[in-house]
Design a protein around this motif. Sequence first.
Motif, PDB file in Angstrom:
ATOM      1  N   UNK A  85       0.857  -1.184   0.000  1.00  0.00           N
ATOM      2  CA  UNK A  85       0.000   0.000   0.000  1.00  0.00           C
ATOM      3  C   UNK A  85       0.894   1.235   0.000  1.00  0.00           C
ATOM      4  N   UNK A  86       0.458   2.334  -0.684  1.00  0.00           N
ATOM      5  CA  UNK A  86       1.309   3.525  -0.774  1.00  0.00           C
ATOM      6  C   UNK A  86       1.506   4.167   0.588  1.00  0.00           C
ATOM      7  N   UNK A  87       2.493   5.043   0.668  1.00  0.00           N
ATOM      8  CA  UNK A  87       2.787   5.737   1.925  1.00  0.00           C
ATOM      9  C   UNK A  87       1.566   6.554   2.356  1.00  0.00           C
ATOM     10  N   UNK A  88       1.128   6.385   3.590  1.00  0.00           N
ATOM     11  CA  UNK A  88      -0.055   7.090   4.079  1.00  0.00           C
ATOM     12  C   UNK A  88       0.341   8.451   4.646  1.00  0.00           C
ATOM     13  N   UNK A  89      -0.331   9.503   4.183  1.00  0.00           N
ATOM     14  CA  UNK A  89      -0.062  10.848   4.707  1.00  0.00           C
ATOM     15  C   UNK A  89      -1.392  11.485   5.108  1.00  0.00           C
ATOM     16  N   UNK A  90      -1.295  12.520   5.906  1.00  0.00           N
ATOM     17  CA  UNK A  90      -2.522  13.231   6.279  1.00  0.00           C
ATOM     18  C   UNK A  90      -2.317  14.730   6.129  1.00  0.00           C
ATOM     19  N   UNK A  91      -3.049  15.329   5.157  1.00  0.00           N
ATOM     20  CA  UNK A  91      -3.005  16.778   5.008  1.00  0.00           C
ATOM     21  C   UNK A  91      -1.771  17.278   4.282  1.00  0.00           C
ATOM     22  N   UNK A  92      -1.979  18.326   3.447  1.00  0.00           N
ATOM     23  CA  UNK A  92      -0.865  18.995   2.778  1.00  0.00           C
ATOM     24  C   UNK A  92      -1.325  20.425   2.527  1.00  0.00           C
ATOM     25  N   UNK A  93      -0.900  21.341   3.377  1.00  0.00           N
ATOM     26  CA  UNK A  93      -1.419  22.710   3.351  1.00  0.00           C
ATOM     27  C   UNK A  93      -1.240  23.366   1.985  1.00  0.00           C
ATOM     28  N   UNK A  94      -0.051  23.201   1.400  1.00  0.00           N
ATOM     29  CA  UNK A  94       0.227  23.877   0.125  1.00  0.00           C
ATOM     30  C   UNK A  94      -0.723  23.384  -0.963  1.00  0.00           C
ATOM     31  N   UNK A  95      -0.902  22.040  -1.052  1.00  0.00           N
ATOM     32  CA  UNK A  95      -1.770  21.493  -2.096  1.00  0.00           C
ATOM     33  C   UNK A  95      -3.227  21.888  -1.862  1.00  0.00           C
ATOM     34  N   UNK A  96      -3.645  21.829  -0.609  1.00  0.00           N
ATOM     35  CA  UNK A  96      -5.041  22.171  -0.324  1.00  0.00           C
ATOM     36  C   UNK A  96      -5.330  23.638  -0.637  1.00  0.00           C
ATOM     37  N   UNK A  97      -4.363  24.475  -0.332  1.00  0.00           N
ATOM     38  CA  UNK A  97      -4.513  25.890  -0.659  1.00  0.00           C
ATOM     39  C   UNK A  97      -4.586  26.060  -2.174  1.00  0.00           C
ATOM     40  N   UNK A  98      -3.694  25.341  -2.871  1.00  0.00           N
ATOM     41  CA  UNK A  98      -3.637  25.432  -4.339  1.00  0.00           C
ATOM     42  C   UNK A  98      -4.930  25.012  -4.990  1.00  0.00           C
ATOM     43  N   UNK A  99      -5.473  23.842  -4.596  1.00  0.00           N
ATOM     44  CA  UNK A  99      -6.670  23.384  -5.296  1.00  0.00           C
ATOM     45  C   UNK A  99      -7.945  24.070  -4.835  1.00  0.00           C
ATOM     46  N   UNK A 100      -7.828  24.936  -3.862  1.00  0.00           N
ATOM     47  CA  UNK A 100      -8.957  25.808  -3.534  1.00  0.00           C
ATOM     48  C   UNK A 100      -8.843  27.135  -4.300  1.00  0.00           C
ATOM     49  N   UNK A 101      -7.613  27.676  -4.312  1.00  0.00           N
ATOM     50  CA  UNK A 101      -7.411  28.993  -4.917  1.00  0.00           C
ATOM     51  C   UNK A 101      -7.535  28.941  -6.443  1.00  0.00           C
ATOM     52  N   UNK A 102      -6.960  27.882  -7.073  1.00  0.00           N
ATOM     53  CA  UNK A 102      -6.946  27.838  -8.548  1.00  0.00           C
ATOM     54  C   UNK A 102      -8.372  27.818  -9.127  1.00  0.00           C
ATOM     55  N   UNK A 103      -9.262  26.917  -8.678  1.00  0.00           N
ATOM     56  CA  UNK A 103     -10.628  26.948  -9.228  1.00  0.00           C
ATOM     57  C   UNK A 103     -11.350  28.262  -8.929  1.00  0.00           C
ATOM     58  N   UNK A 104     -11.109  28.822  -7.717  1.00  0.00           N
ATOM     59  CA  UNK A 104     -11.768  30.087  -7.385  1.00  0.00           C
ATOM     60  C   UNK A 104     -11.344  31.172  -8.362  1.00  0.00           C
ATOM     61  N   UNK A 105     -10.046  31.175  -8.697  1.00  0.00           N
ATOM     62  CA  UNK A 105      -9.512  32.176  -9.625  1.00  0.00           C
ATOM     63  C   UNK A 105     -10.117  31.980 -11.028  1.00  0.00           C
ATOM     64  N   UNK A 106     -10.152  30.720 -11.464  1.00  0.00           N
ATOM     65  CA  UNK A 106     -10.702  30.423 -12.799  1.00  0.00           C
ATOM     66  C   UNK A 106     -12.168  30.858 -12.864  1.00  0.00           C
ATOM     67  N   UNK A 107     -12.934  30.520 -11.822  1.00  0.00           N
ATOM     68  CA  UNK A 107     -14.355  30.879 -11.817  1.00  0.00           C
ATOM     69  C   UNK A 107     -14.543  32.392 -11.752  1.00  0.00           C
ATOM     70  N   UNK A 108     -13.640  33.074 -11.043  1.00  0.00           N
ATOM     71  CA  UNK A 108     -13.740  34.540 -10.975  1.00  0.00           C
ATOM     72  C   UNK A 108     -13.538  35.146 -12.366  1.00  0.00           C
ATOM     73  N   UNK A 109     -12.563  34.601 -13.131  1.00  0.00           N
ATOM     74  CA  UNK A 109     -12.306  35.112 -14.490  1.00  0.00           C
ATOM     75  C   UNK A 109     -13.523  34.851 -15.385  1.00  0.00           C
TER      76      UNK A 109
END
Length: 352
Positions: A85-109
Amino acid sequence: MTQLLGRIRRLGLPGAILLAGVALSACGKNTVQPQNVLDPKAPIARDLDRLWDPVFAIAVVVFVIVEVLVVMVAIRFRRRGDDDSPKQIHGNTAMEFGWTAAPALILAVVGFFTVINIGKLDAYPKAGPDVMRVNVTGHQWWWEFDYPETGVVTANELHIPVGKTIDVRLASADVIHSFWPPKLAGKLDAVPGRLNHMQIKTDAVDAGQTFWGQCAEYCGLSHANMRLKVVVHTPASYAAWEENQTASASYALPADTEAGNGAALFRSKGCGGCHTINGYTAGKVGPNLTHFMSREVFAGAIFPNDVESLRAWLRDPPKMKPMMPNNGLGMPNLNLAETEISDLIAFLQTLK
Ligand code: CUA
């Protein structure tokens, strides 16, 4: 594994052809694709198309990125053995911020350009010398067009003069419908108890052309049979159409002729209880038939207005087009004799 890859490779060419077929099916000619939204023929439809194109491009980019990532992750982190089984991780602030901000930006445009476009559509004039008002009412399952400035009432065929802005006042007589002539303008709901507005504007090159449209909101049994035609006239040809539509007729037909018998049957069989013929009957349920022969189509614009279709229609309307006459929706079968049908058609043919 190699067997599987071979199978996938063999599927490659037919798969690509199928995909291309689906993609290219949107690129038909006017006669083949009469309701192609990607082939706008008038200013408002072009305004909408100009917004659609970049939004579609953005959607394609997002789709490709997401799908590539999904496939990459599925391959890279696939299960390789029973206790793998792959390495188990919990949470990634940078990625979570990225995939929230990018769609918001696209939708704003996208939202920004959408709002700009809404303003542009709203700027088409709604009153004035170059505007003509038409009250459009959706019925189960046909369209009524009522020209308040001239008193003309017709059905399923919207006749308009080229160049004028048509102020469509959209209403419904029963349930929610949606008025949609895709090559000319947008799509707007006809909602019971509400009056909605949309505009149609045409270019000089549209004169003499006919455009198809249809109801675009599911409205019951014959929703699919609730089509419409928009006929764009030159100013002279529109004036002629209007003159014909406003002309009054005489219904004093000779009694012992087919047309005369038909006129009497029109009343005795109850047709006049549903259909208005100006100066003769005053029904309010079905289409106004005053100048019926000036129309090329009937019954929700699904049949050509010729003797053969009229005969089949009068023999058994619900067989030709699904309707619910027992619930007051659509025309019932009047069980007419063949001679009665001939007489009624002869009468209808006098309604020029
Ligand atoms: Cu009217 Cu669908």
